[in-house]
Motif scaffolding. Structure first.
Motif, PDB file in Angstrom:
ATOM      1  N   UNK A   1       0.821  -1.209   0.000  1.00  0.00           N
ATOM      2  CA  UNK A   1       0.000   0.000   0.000  1.00  0.00           C
ATOM      3  C   UNK A   1       0.850   1.251   0.000  1.00  0.00           C
ATOM      4  N   UNK A   2       1.987   1.229   0.715  1.00  0.00           N
ATOM      5  CA  UNK A   2       2.878   2.387   0.727  1.00  0.00           C
ATOM      6  C   UNK A   2       3.405   2.678  -0.676  1.00  0.00           C
ATOM      7  N   UNK A   3       3.818   1.643  -1.376  1.00  0.00           N
ATOM      8  CA  UNK A   3       4.335   1.813  -2.731  1.00  0.00           C
ATOM      9  C   UNK A   3       3.231   2.335  -3.645  1.00  0.00           C
ATOM     10  N   UNK A   4       2.038   1.788  -3.517  1.00  0.00           N
ATOM     11  CA  UNK A   4       0.911   2.242  -4.333  1.00  0.00           C
ATOM     12  C   UNK A   4       0.654   3.720  -4.085  1.00  0.00           C
TER      13      UNK A   4
ATOM     14  N   UNK B   1       1.857  10.097  -9.971  1.00  0.00           N
ATOM     15  CA  UNK B   1       0.900  10.224 -11.071  1.00  0.00           C
ATOM     16  C   UNK B   1       0.135  11.541 -10.954  1.00  0.00           C
ATOM     17  N   UNK B   2      -0.307  11.853  -9.740  1.00  0.00           N
ATOM     18  CA  UNK B   2      -1.064  13.086  -9.538  1.00  0.00           C
ATOM     19  C   UNK B   2      -0.219  14.329  -9.818  1.00  0.00           C
TER      20      UNK B   2
END
Length: 87
Positions: A49-52, A59-60
Motif C-alpha cells: 500500500x505504501x508503494x501504491x 501520477x497526480x
C-alpha cells in the motif's frame, strides 16, 4: 519434499556450484538460498500500500504538468539555462 528444476541453465549452474564447493547439489542450493534469504532480510521492504500511495502521488503530480504551453521542457521541470533546478 521434492523440487523439480526444469531449466537447463539453472541446473547447470547448480551442478557447477556443487562441484566447486564439493557438496551435493541439494546442499549447494540450500546454502545459496540461505545466503540470499539473509540478504533479502537486510533490505527494508515497503508495504504494498505504501508503494501504491507513492506511485499515485507521482501520477497526480505529473498530471499537473502543463502540456499546452510555450515553456520548454526544462522550464516545465524547473531547470534554469544551466540545467540547475530552480524550483
Amino acid at each position: 519434499m521434492a523440487l523439480s528444476i526444469k531449466n537447463a541453465q539453472v541446473e547447470k549452474l547448480a551442478r557447477e556450484l556443487a562441484r566447486r564447493r564439493r557438496v551435493s547439489v541439494t546442499e549447494a542450493i540450500r546454502q545459496s538460498l540461505e545466503r540470499e534469504v539473509a540478504r533479502e532480510r537486510l533490505v527494508p521492504r515497503e508495504a504494498p500500500n505504501d508503494m501504491y500511495n507513492k506511485l499515485m502521488a507521482i501520477v497526480e503530480r505529473s498530471a499537473l504538468i502543463p502540456t499546452d504551453t510555450d515553456l520548454t521542457e526544462d522550464e516545465i521541470l524547473g531547470y534554469d539555462e544551466f540545467g540547475i533546478p530552480s524550483k
